[in-house]
Design a protein around this motif. Structure first.
Motif, PDB file in Angstrom:
ATOM      1  N   GLU A  53      -3.694   4.594  -4.107  1.00 43.65           N
ATOM      2  CA  GLU A  53      -4.631   3.531  -3.741  1.00 43.65           C
ATOM      3  C   GLU A  53      -5.327   2.972  -4.980  1.00 43.65           C
TER       4      GLU A  53
ATOM      5  N   TYR B  13       6.212   3.988  -8.465  1.00 38.40           N
ATOM      6  CA  TYR B  13       5.032   4.698  -7.969  1.00 38.40           C
ATOM      7  C   TYR B  13       5.355   6.160  -7.714  1.00 38.40           C
TER       8      TYR B  13
ATOM      9  N   ALA C  61       0.836  -1.182   0.000  1.00 36.90           N
ATOM     10  CA  ALA C  61       0.000   0.000   0.000  1.00 36.90           C
ATOM     11  C   ALA C  61       0.875   1.237   0.000  1.00 36.90           C
ATOM     12  N   PHE C  62       0.354   2.310  -0.571  1.00 44.17           N
ATOM     13  CA  PHE C  62       1.144   3.505  -0.795  1.00 44.17           C
ATOM     14  C   PHE C  62       1.672   4.107   0.501  1.00 44.17           C
TER      15      PHE C  62
ATOM     16  N   ASP D  75      -2.700  10.418  -1.884  1.00 39.64           N
ATOM     17  CA  ASP D  75      -2.657   8.990  -1.609  1.00 39.64           C
ATOM     18  C   ASP D  75      -3.794   8.269  -2.324  1.00 39.64           C
ATOM     19  N   ASP D  76      -4.861   8.999  -2.668  1.00 41.47           N
ATOM     20  CA  ASP D  76      -6.001   8.388  -3.357  1.00 41.47           C
ATOM     21  C   ASP D  76      -5.568   7.744  -4.662  1.00 41.47           C
TER      22      ASP D  76
ATOM     23  N   ARG E  28     -14.248   2.982  -3.793  1.00 41.07           N
ATOM     24  CA  ARG E  28     -14.100   2.224  -2.541  1.00 41.07           C
ATOM     25  C   ARG E  28     -15.401   1.540  -2.138  1.00 41.07           C
TER      26      ARG E  28
ATOM     27  N   TYR F 141     -13.194   8.757  -5.837  1.00 36.02           N
ATOM     28  CA  TYR F 141     -12.412   7.738  -5.141  1.00 36.02           C
ATOM     29  C   TYR F 141     -13.283   6.982  -4.138  1.00 36.02           C
TER      30      TYR F 141
ATOM     31  N   ASP G 245      -2.992   0.704  -6.763  1.00 34.48           N
ATOM     32  CA  ASP G 245      -2.933  -0.595  -6.096  1.00 34.48           C
ATOM     33  C   ASP G 245      -4.095  -1.492  -6.537  1.00 34.48           C
TER      34      ASP G 245
END
Length: 500
Positions: free
Chosen positions: A434, A418, A3-4, A430-431, A222, A218, A437
């Motif tokens: 994610e 990344y 994960a980031f 960070d979105d 999710r 985002y 990922d």
């Protein structure tokens, strides 16, 4: 991929880790037509975070030669750093990794870059020349040539269940009981050519009706509510003709892309053009009712020239026109490879503020988001069949590259990729990491599209051709090609059966 947030350790902690280490040394809706073949999570069941799990060996400075693509930004760099390149995160990470592997395991890497490595290896193998230990080239170039005995079957040499190997690739990139091709954390040219969506943040935010109704995209992802219907509603809402009323390159579109979008979005629903049968054969699935119904939806979205701009609709400079349209803010979404992120980042001209999204689900009940790997550009690894003296060292190196692409005391090449990819104009959240990922963790290797079954259009080219045909001719086109395609499929299976 980690994960980031795990990639964003403070520098002091990062340095501490370095010194410490050195001191220590769809089922829905396409379940019947291929979704079950798309694979599960892309990593193995085990975790090797506590240390390299294989017996430690030192090969005394043995050199391993990898034949690789030189036309890609990272094609050579992911194996050997460029000594003249300064302050490049990926290049620096490769240098650190290679230094560790040389010092601790006695292995050095030599990279030979070629435009078409597979043709060079093919000539070498047929001539009995063992100049190359391993190869990294495109899936479309390498997969069909497995029956020519260019590569070793890796099952007796490498534990493909290790978490750094992509388990989706292990499941799908074979037509018999053996495994010849690897993908995973050992390289980054597999990630760079995975299809995803870019979206124009400004255009979305400025459309009060859409942003007010759906909020943060985002969060929509999710919550599992990012679907084909939602995306199409957004596409239609922003589309406008140019100031003369024409749908020209100066109009505003909901989607930009190429005819590959047909396969990309069918795969996004878990649909593949063919499927394995219980007796070990392969049957065409493209003409099944479920697949036809799914493609009806895809066709309606992307054949509409008032909502979608396709490269192939422009006789000249189509790629430049489509890229520029998104770059300058004339398209809400862009169906493209992850490599486009770095291209836009390095563009001299100003680029619209954009973010990363996975391909949408066909419905909220679909189990996960699916992402097509671009078989014409995405890379896989193989060991040359003429590699006799260095087989053990080569396979050990492959495991090291995979492990240190995922677990390192320093920044891994995947972390560096990344970082390089995400440091964009107005895109540093960070979105987006994610979302990447999600994209890289849910990939489809559509073997049926990459195989040359049938003359043009091949089985894998049918969707793309139909998108620009003026009407949905899928059924008639398939039936005109069916016998030829089925003959080619059977010939391929016969060739693979000889390798068992």
């Amino acid at each position: 991929m980690k994960a980031f947030l795990c990639r964003c350790l403070p520098l002091l902690l990062l340095f501490a880790l370095i010194f410490t280490a050195l001191a220590a040394c769809a089922t829905e809706p396409g379940g019947a037509s291929g979704a079950s073949e798309a694979g599960g999570a892309s990593s193995g069941a085990e975790s090797a975070a506590e240390g390299f799990p294989l017996e430690e060996k030192n090969f005394g400075g043995k050199e391993i030669t990898v034949l690789c693509v030189d036309r890609h930004t990272y094609g050579v760099m992911q194996f050997v750093p460029d000594s003249e390149l300064k302050a490049n995160a990926v290049n620096d990470a490769v240098a650190e990794r290679n230094n560790l592997i040389e010092e601790k395991y006695g292995l050095t890497i030599k990279a030979v870059g070629e435009n078409f490595p597979i043709e060079t290896l093919r000539l070498a193998v047929t001539s009995g020349i063992d100049d190359y230990d391993m190869i990294c080239d495109t899936m479309m170039g390498m997969m069909p040539l497995i029956p020519e005995n260019l590569y070793l079957a890796l099952d007796d040499y490498i534990d493909i269940s290790h978490e750094w190997w992509d388990q989706n690739a292990n499941e799908l990139l074979t037509l018999n009981d053996k495994h010849y091709l690897l993908s995973g954390d050992a390289i980054i040219t597999d990630d760079d050519y995975t299809y995803l969506l870019l979206y124009n943040k400004t255009m979305y935010a400025d459309n009060a009706e859409l942003s007010g109704k759906y909020g943060d995209l985002y969060d929509l992802v999710r919550e599992g509510k990012w679907t084909l219907d939602v995306m199409y509603e957004m596409m239609k809402a922003v589309a406008e003709p140019d100031e003369t009323g024409a749908w020209s390159e100066n109009a505003t579109y909901g989607m930009a892309g190429s005819i590959n979008i047909g396969n990309v979005f069918m795969n996004a629903g878990g649909y593949l053009p063919a499927e394995r049968t219980s007796d070990g054969g392969i049957a065409i699935a493209l003409g099944k009712d479920a697949n036809l119904a799914a493609f009806d939806r895809v066709y309606d979205l992307f054949s509409d020239s008032t909502t979608t701009m396709l490269v192939e609709r422009y006789p000249q400079n189509g790629w430049d026109i489509v890229n520029t349209a998104f770059q300058e803010g004339y398209a809400l979404f862009y169906s493209t490879n992850a490599s486009s992120i770095s291209i836009f980042k390095n563009a001299e001209d100003e680029v619209v503020s954009f973010g990363v999204l996975p391909n949408p689900k066909f419905s909220e009940s679909q189990d996960r988001y699916y992402h097509t790997v671009n078989s014409g550009n995405s890379s896989v690894l193989a060991v040359a069949s003429t590699n006799v003296e260095n087989v053990e060292a080569t396979c050990y190196l492959l495991e090291l590259l995979g492990y240190y692409g995922k677990h390192t005391p320093f920044k891994s090449i995947n972390d560096a990729y990344y970082e390089t990819t995400l440091k964009l104009q107005a895109v540093e959240s960070d979105d987006d990491a994610e979302m990447l990922d999600i994209v890289f963790g849910n990939r489809i290797y559509d073997i049926y599209t990459m195989m040359p079954w049938g003359s043009s259009p091949t089985l894998g080219q049918i969707y793309g051709q139909v998108l620009t045909a003026g009407s949905n001719t899928t059924v008639s086109l398939l039936e005109s090609k069916r016998q030829e395609i089925e003959t080619d499929i059977q010939n391929t299976l016969n060739e693979f059966s000889k390798l068992n």
